[in-house]
Motif scaffolding. Structure first.
Motif, PDB file in Angstrom:
ATOM      1  N   ASP A   1      32.463  11.724  22.261  1.00  5.53           N
ATOM      2  CA  ASP A   1      33.121  11.346  23.506  1.00  5.53           C
ATOM      3  C   ASP A   1      33.391  12.549  24.405  1.00  5.53           C
ATOM      4  OD1 ASP A   1      33.170   8.677  22.776  1.00  5.53           O
ATOM      5  OD2 ASP A   1      35.078   8.916  21.689  1.00  5.53           O
ATOM      6  N   ASP A   2      33.593  13.713  23.795  1.00  8.95           N
ATOM      7  CA  ASP A   2      34.003  14.871  24.594  1.00  8.95           C
ATOM      8  C   ASP A   2      33.337  16.138  24.045  1.00  8.95           C
ATOM      9  OD1 ASP A   2      36.042  17.176  25.392  1.00  8.95           O
ATOM     10  OD2 ASP A   2      36.367  15.467  26.736  1.00  8.95           O
ATOM     11  N   LEU A   3      33.145  17.098  24.924  1.00  7.47           N
ATOM     12  CA  LEU A   3      32.523  18.361  24.515  1.00  7.47           C
ATOM     13  C   LEU A   3      33.400  19.134  23.536  1.00  7.47           C
ATOM     14  CD1 LEU A   3      31.128  19.606  27.958  1.00  7.47           C
ATOM     15  CD2 LEU A   3      29.828  18.587  26.078  1.00  7.47           C
ATOM     16  N   SER A   4      34.685  18.840  23.549  1.00  5.63           N
ATOM     17  CA  SER A   4      35.606  19.566  22.675  1.00  5.63           C
ATOM     18  C   SER A   4      35.819  18.860  21.340  1.00  5.63           C
ATOM     19  CB  SER A   4      36.955  19.770  23.371  1.00  5.63           C
ATOM     20  OG  SER A   4      37.537  18.513  23.692  1.00  5.63           O
ATOM     21  N   ASP A   5      35.124  17.753  21.097  1.00  8.00           N
ATOM     22  CA  ASP A   5      35.246  17.059  19.812  1.00  8.00           C
ATOM     23  C   ASP A   5      34.829  17.992  18.679  1.00  8.00           C
ATOM     24  OD1 ASP A   5      36.086  14.862  21.128  1.00  8.00           O
ATOM     25  OD2 ASP A   5      34.283  13.668  20.807  1.00  8.00           O
ATOM     26  N   THR A   6      35.533  17.907  17.546  1.00  2.00           N
ATOM     27  CA  THR A   6      35.232  18.782  16.413  1.00  2.00           C
ATOM     28  C   THR A   6      34.266  18.097  15.451  1.00  2.00           C
ATOM     29  OG1 THR A   6      37.179  17.970  15.219  1.00  2.00           O
ATOM     30  CG2 THR A   6      37.434  19.962  16.557  1.00  2.00           C
ATOM     31  N   LEU A   7      33.473  18.945  14.764  1.00  3.61           N
ATOM     32  CA  LEU A   7      32.448  18.410  13.866  1.00  3.61           C
ATOM     33  C   LEU A   7      32.748  18.725  12.408  1.00  3.61           C
ATOM     34  CD1 LEU A   7      30.970  18.742  16.704  1.00  3.61           C
ATOM     35  CD2 LEU A   7      28.868  18.826  15.387  1.00  3.61           C
ATOM     36  N   GLY A   8      33.787  19.486  12.129  1.00  6.77           N
ATOM     37  CA  GLY A   8      34.057  19.887  10.757  1.00  6.77           C
ATOM     38  C   GLY A   8      33.649  21.335  10.549  1.00  6.77           C
ATOM     39  N   THR A   9      33.814  21.827   9.341  1.00  9.40           N
ATOM     40  CA  THR A   9      33.502  23.224   9.026  1.00  9.40           C
ATOM     41  C   THR A   9      32.631  23.287   7.784  1.00  9.40           C
ATOM     42  OG1 THR A   9      35.515  23.441   7.705  1.00  9.40           O
ATOM     43  CG2 THR A   9      35.650  24.070  10.029  1.00  9.40           C
ATOM     44  N   GLY A  10      32.041  24.486   7.596  1.00  9.00           N
ATOM     45  CA  GLY A  10      31.148  24.668   6.453  1.00  9.00           C
ATOM     46  C   GLY A  10      29.994  25.580   6.836  1.00  9.00           C
ATOM     47  N   THR A  11      28.852  25.377   6.185  1.00  8.55           N
ATOM     48  CA  THR A  11      27.677  26.211   6.451  1.00  8.55           C
ATOM     49  C   THR A  11      26.457  25.336   6.719  1.00  8.55           C
ATOM     50  OG1 THR A  11      28.504  27.962   5.004  1.00  8.55           O
ATOM     51  CG2 THR A  11      26.163  28.014   5.540  1.00  8.55           C
ATOM     52  N   LEU A  12      25.768  25.651   7.815  1.00 11.53           N
ATOM     53  CA  LEU A  12      24.499  25.006   8.128  1.00 11.53           C
ATOM     54  C   LEU A  12      23.373  25.916   7.651  1.00 11.53           C
ATOM     55  CD1 LEU A  12      25.143  23.913  11.848  1.00 11.53           C
ATOM     56  CD2 LEU A  12      25.271  22.464   9.809  1.00 11.53           C
ATOM     57  N   THR A  13      22.434  25.384   6.891  1.00  8.53           N
ATOM     58  CA  THR A  13      21.266  26.153   6.461  1.00  8.53           C
ATOM     59  C   THR A  13      20.028  25.556   7.118  1.00  8.53           C
ATOM     60  OG1 THR A  13      22.267  26.745   4.337  1.00  8.53           O
ATOM     61  CG2 THR A  13      19.875  26.906   4.504  1.00  8.53           C
ATOM     62  N   LEU A  14      19.350  26.394   7.904  1.00  8.83           N
ATOM     63  CA  LEU A  14      18.177  25.934   8.650  1.00  8.83           C
ATOM     64  C   LEU A  14      16.922  26.492   7.997  1.00  8.83           C
ATOM     65  CD1 LEU A  14      19.436  26.590  12.313  1.00  8.83           C
ATOM     66  CD2 LEU A  14      19.883  24.625  10.818  1.00  8.83           C
ATOM     67  N   LYS A  15      16.038  25.593   7.619  1.00 10.29           N
ATOM     68  CA  LYS A  15      14.751  25.988   7.056  1.00 10.29           C
ATOM     69  C   LYS A  15      13.636  25.330   7.852  1.00 10.29           C
ATOM     70  CE  LYS A  15      16.363  26.664   2.283  1.00 10.29           C
ATOM     71  NZ  LYS A  15      16.137  26.348   0.847  1.00 10.29           N
ATOM     72  N   PHE A  16      12.457  25.964   7.789  1.00  8.03           N
ATOM     73  CA  PHE A  16      11.312  25.442   8.522  1.00  8.03           C
ATOM     74  C   PHE A  16      10.173  25.178   7.550  1.00  8.03           C
ATOM     75  CE2 PHE A  16      13.788  28.048  11.362  1.00  8.03           C
ATOM     76  CZ  PHE A  16      13.887  27.269  12.505  1.00  8.03           C
ATOM     77  N   GLY A  17       9.460  24.115   7.807  1.00  9.68           N
ATOM     78  CA  GLY A  17       8.336  23.771   6.950  1.00  9.68           C
ATOM     79  C   GLY A  17       7.713  22.461   7.394  1.00  9.68           C
ATOM     80  N   LYS A  18       6.994  21.821   6.484  1.00 13.26           N
ATOM     81  CA  LYS A  18       6.318  20.562   6.783  1.00 13.26           C
ATOM     82  C   LYS A  18       7.130  19.400   6.217  1.00 13.26           C
ATOM     83  CE  LYS A  18       1.742  18.441   6.638  1.00 13.26           C
ATOM     84  NZ  LYS A  18       0.324  18.644   6.217  1.00 13.26           N
ATOM     85  N   THR A  19       7.542  18.521   7.110  1.00 10.77           N
ATOM     86  CA  THR A  19       8.395  17.395   6.713  1.00 10.77           C
ATOM     87  C   THR A  19       7.582  16.111   6.650  1.00 10.77           C
ATOM     88  OG1 THR A  19      10.300  18.413   7.789  1.00 10.77           O
ATOM     89  CG2 THR A  19      10.452  16.069   7.280  1.00 10.77           C
ATOM     90  N   ASP A  20       7.735  15.395   5.556  1.00 11.19           N
ATOM     91  CA  ASP A  20       7.123  14.062   5.425  1.00 11.19           C
ATOM     92  C   ASP A  20       8.240  13.052   5.677  1.00 11.19           C
ATOM     93  OD1 ASP A  20       5.828  11.748   4.803  1.00 11.19           O
ATOM     94  OD2 ASP A  20       5.345  12.300   2.717  1.00 11.19           O
ATOM     95  N   TYR A  21       8.279  12.558   6.922  1.00 11.92           N
ATOM     96  CA  TYR A  21       9.386  11.671   7.316  1.00 11.92           C
ATOM     97  C   TYR A  21       8.827  10.536   8.151  1.00 11.92           C
ATOM     98  CZ  TYR A  21      13.563  10.025   9.805  1.00 11.92           C
ATOM     99  OH  TYR A  21      14.567   9.253  10.347  1.00 11.92           O
ATOM    100  N   ASP A  22       9.254   9.313   7.826  1.00 11.53           N
ATOM    101  CA  ASP A  22       8.863   8.115   8.579  1.00 11.53           C
ATOM    102  C   ASP A  22      10.055   7.689   9.421  1.00 11.53           C
ATOM    103  OD1 ASP A  22       8.172   5.614   9.549  1.00 11.53           O
ATOM    104  OD2 ASP A  22       7.185   4.990   7.697  1.00 11.53           O
ATOM    105  N   ALA A  23       9.983   7.945  10.722  1.00 11.65           N
ATOM    106  CA  ALA A  23      11.106   7.636  11.598  1.00 11.65           C
ATOM    107  C   ALA A  23      11.331   6.133  11.705  1.00 11.65           C
ATOM    108  CB  ALA A  23      10.858   8.229  12.987  1.00 11.65           C
ATOM    109  N   GLY A  24      10.248   5.359  11.572  1.00 13.69           N
ATOM    110  CA  GLY A  24      10.383   3.904  11.709  1.00 13.69           C
ATOM    111  C   GLY A  24      11.234   3.294  10.620  1.00 13.69           C
ATOM    112  N   THR A  25      11.103   3.825   9.421  1.00 17.02           N
ATOM    113  CA  THR A  25      11.880   3.287   8.296  1.00 17.02           C
ATOM    114  C   THR A  25      12.993   4.245   7.864  1.00 17.02           C
ATOM    115  OG1 THR A  25      10.355   4.287   6.699  1.00 17.02           O
ATOM    116  CG2 THR A  25       9.854   2.046   7.455  1.00 17.02           C
ATOM    117  N   ASP A  26      13.117   5.354   8.572  1.00 15.26           N
ATOM    118  CA  ASP A  26      14.097   6.389   8.240  1.00 15.26           C
ATOM    119  C   ASP A  26      13.956   6.815   6.780  1.00 15.26           C
ATOM    120  OD1 ASP A  26      16.156   8.187   8.630  1.00 15.26           O
ATOM    121  OD2 ASP A  26      17.732   6.745   8.113  1.00 15.26           O
ATOM    122  N   THR A  27      12.691   7.088   6.401  1.00 15.85           N
ATOM    123  CA  THR A  27      12.411   7.483   5.027  1.00 15.85           C
ATOM    124  C   THR A  27      11.973   8.944   4.987  1.00 15.85           C
ATOM    125  OG1 THR A  27      11.678   5.228   4.519  1.00 15.85           O
ATOM    126  CG2 THR A  27      11.058   6.982   2.959  1.00 15.85           C
TER     127      THR A  27
END
Length: 672
Positions: A116-142
């Motif tokens: 709802d707002d730019l100041s909304d909080t998302l929680g805390t912790g650690t985000l780990t970003l990796k890159f590679g080849k993803t096998d994902y079906d967006a239609g079935t969210d698989t």
């Protein structure tokens, strides 16, 4: 008492006028001689100025001819620039290609749920970003699987109370420079955090793992609402990572970006639209316009110089007149130096092109040059490298695994044999026997020193790995270290199946490279009891003389090849053919012209000598003025003395006449 002198009063003669005329007559011959000398010297200085300007114009015409790129330009064309635009580098292969673009490359894009707002909080912790080849079906969210790209760095981003708002998370991701661009979009129903990978292609899709402070790493509350991995797909995939796909002359080619640089040597294809079934014609051909234009300019400037010198130094047999510099040997010597260079074969060239005549530049009977454009075009088509070497400094190797790098003024023209006694190697680390591929809290961190640069603390993701996934995790984590990355240092991790061990190798070559694991006690993975090996520089000789190796580069330190540098990029030790070095005629011609035109050059010396002669004439005129002044004074003294004598004689005459006229019985004309 002051004596008053009135020149000519006693004699009645205009002494001043007479003296002026006598002085003028006395100095006329000398004045005429000095005027003639001055006019001749001024004419010579002017002529030398014109000649110097012509030599300077010729030197300027060499500027473009010095550059190898002038002779290596290629023209690239596309039958449909709207679909594919194209450019070609100097190393491109000439040819024509039929290209059909079937898919454009896409960057992976994920969008969060709405806020709802730019100041909304998302929680805390650690985000780990990796890159590679993803096998994902967006239609079935698989989410079927993820294969990490070991060439891409892994980034861990800490989110705490200082940056856990929607805007804070966006800024934290962007500040990490992790290869992801974060933005916030209002879609009309709310604000969404959108993550877009900076690199496209199927192997560069984004996996997001979350270590949520609330303990649940997969639900849609807290920071885990940004998870996108095999355990949770809480973000929406709006664009799938996709390779560009095309057919080039019927051969299927893929690219991670729409700027395709690897498919065709030296050719860049910029893909703008996918058009299945439509072929775009791509052509690469020699562009000789720059060479022709440069050589035409050179011929024109030489002919201007030839005409200028001929006018100043030749004898006109028709009118029986010689040029103002006909007797000056320097002008003929300077022109002879230039002509000799243009007519001599270039040393060090081994092909069919060795002289200007071979490319269509010939000398006419009057000394001027002519250019046969068709012969030049033919030479450029059949031997472009030879034409380049005719004019520019060039090195050529006979072994495709060795590349010429350069030489200096110390390097002599010639062909030099190459013998390699040691190939360059990379510093590396060989681990001990790999007994487990599990990473947990007891063995998930270490430091590493690569090429003398120590990393920060590197932390691996905990979990069970296969050999392949462990390699990818190690390599991406090491290469993601900010200290190493900032220094341009990276490694390659591999697995030696014969010895059952991990190996970490620097991507650089030479004795300054090496890999050492630090703080590895209890790390396991065979990395806490391995062996480090320093890299080696290439070693060998060039032309039979010692050469100094730095990484893969080898530089001659002695002999005629001194300072000649090559890169030994592949192959094995042993005799490796030769490297030839030539300077081209432009280098020598430029040196001759520089010598003629420099502030202490021969032309300047000649004009300075002429200027000194002018200065001497001024001195001679000053001396003449002084001489004539003394001569005038002497004449005036003499004429004044004469005038005084005449005046006295006239006074005596008048007295005697008066006395005689007063005598008695003075005789007179009336006889009275």
């Amino acid at each position: 008492m002051t004596t008053i002198t009135s020149t000519g009063l006693g004699s009645g003669v205009d002494v001043n006028s007479l003296v002026s005329q006598l002085v003028a007559a006395e100095r006329k011959a000398t004045d005429t001689r000095l005027d003639t000398q001055e006019a001749q010297i001024q004419a010579k200085i002017s002529s030398w100025g014109t000649i110097k300007s012509a030599f300077s114009d010729l030197k300027s015409a060499l500027t473009t001819l010095k550059l190898p790129s002038t002779f290596q330009k290629l023209a690239a064309s596309s039958s449909d620039d709207g679909a594919i635009s194209v450019s070609a580098a100097t190393n491109a292969d000439v040819g024509s290609y039929a290209v059909e673009v079937q898919k454009l490359a896409q960057n992976h894009t994920l969008a969060s749920m709405r806020f709802d707002d730019l100041s909304d909080t998302l929680g805390t912790g650690t985000l780990t970003l990796k890159f590679g080849k993803t096998d994902y079906d967006a239609g079935t969210d698989t989410y079927n699987g993820f294969t990490q790209n070991a060439e891409r760095s892994t980034a861990s981003i800490i989110i705490d109370s200082s940056n856990n708002t929607l805007t804070g998370v966006r800024d934290a991701i962007n500040s990490a420079n992790a290869g992801v661009q974060a933005s916030i979009i209002n879609d009309g129903e709310g604000y969404r955090l959108v993550l877009n990978t900076k690199d496209g292609g199927a192997d560069n899709s984004l996996q997001i793992s979350v270590a949520d402070s609330d303990g649940n790493h997969t639900d849609t509350a807290g920071l885990s609402q940004l998870a996108f991995n095999g355990s949770a797909t809480n973000m929406d995939q709006t664009l799938a990572a996709q390779n560009a796909e095309m057919l080039i002359n019927g051969l299927r080619v893929t690219s991670t970006t729409n700027t395709v640089t690897q498919a065709l040597k030296g050719v860049t294809l910029n893909l703008h639209a996918a058009q299945v079934g439509k072929t775009v014609q791509i052509g690469v051909s020699h562009d000789n316009s720059a060479v022709t234009e440069a050589l035409e300019g050179f011929v024109t400037k030489f002919n201007d110089l030839n005409s200028t010198v001929s006018s100043a130094a030749d004898y006109d047999s028709v009118n029986g007149l010689g040029g103002i510099l006909q007797s000056d040997a320097l002008v003929r010597s300077a022109m002879s130096q230039v002509r000799n260079l243009l007519s001599t074969a270039v040393q060090g060239l081994t092909g069919n092109v060795k002289t200007l005549v071979d490319i269509g530049i010939s000398t006419e009977s009057d000394g001027s040059l002519t250019l046969d454009s068709s012969k030049l075009s033919s030479a450029l088509s059949s031997d472009p490298t030879g034409v380049t070497g005719l004019f520019t400094v060039q090195g050529r190797t006979t072994d495709s695994g060795i590349t010429y790098l350069g030489g200096t003024t110390n390097t002599q023209v010639g062909s030099y044999g190459i013998e390699i006694t040691q190939m360059a190697t990379k510093g590396h680390f060989e681990g001990g026997t790999l007994t487990t591929t599990t990473v947990d809290a007891t063995n998930d961190s270490f430091k590493i020193n690569v090429d003398g640069k120590e990393s920060g603390l590197i932390t691996l993701s905990q979990g069970d790995y296969t050999t392949e996934t462990l390699i990818a995790e190690l390599q991406s984590r090491i290469n993601g270290d900010s200290t190493l990355n900032g220094a341009g240092i990276s490694v390659e991790v591999s697995f030696n199946t014969t010895e059952n061990r991990l190996e970490i190798t620097s991507k650089n070559y030479g004795s300054t490279t090496g890999v050492a694991l630090l703080d590895v006690e209890g790390l396991g993975l065979g990395l806490d009891d391995g062996t480090a090996f320093q890299g080696d520089d290439v070693a060998g000789t060039i032309g039979g003389f010692a050469a100094e190796g730095t990484g893969q580069n080898l530089k001659a330190t002695e002999g005629n090849a001194k300072d000649l540098s090559i890169a030994v990029e592949s192959g094995v030790a042993g005799e490796r053919g030769s490297v030839s070095f030539s300077r081209g005629m432009i280098d020598s011609l430029d040196k001759v012209l520089t010598g003629l035109l420099s502030s202490n050059g021969t032309i300047t010396s000649r004009t300075e000598g002429l200027q000194k002669s002018l200065d001497q004439i001024d001195d001679d005129r000053a001396a003449l003025d002084l001489k004539m002044e003394k001569y005038e004074d002497r004449l005036l003294t003499q004429f004044n003395a004469m005038d005084l004598v005449v005046a006295r004689l006239q006074s005596t005459s008048d007295y005697l006449t008066q006395q005689l006229s007063s005598l008695p019985y003075a005789y007179n004309n009336n006889n009275t």
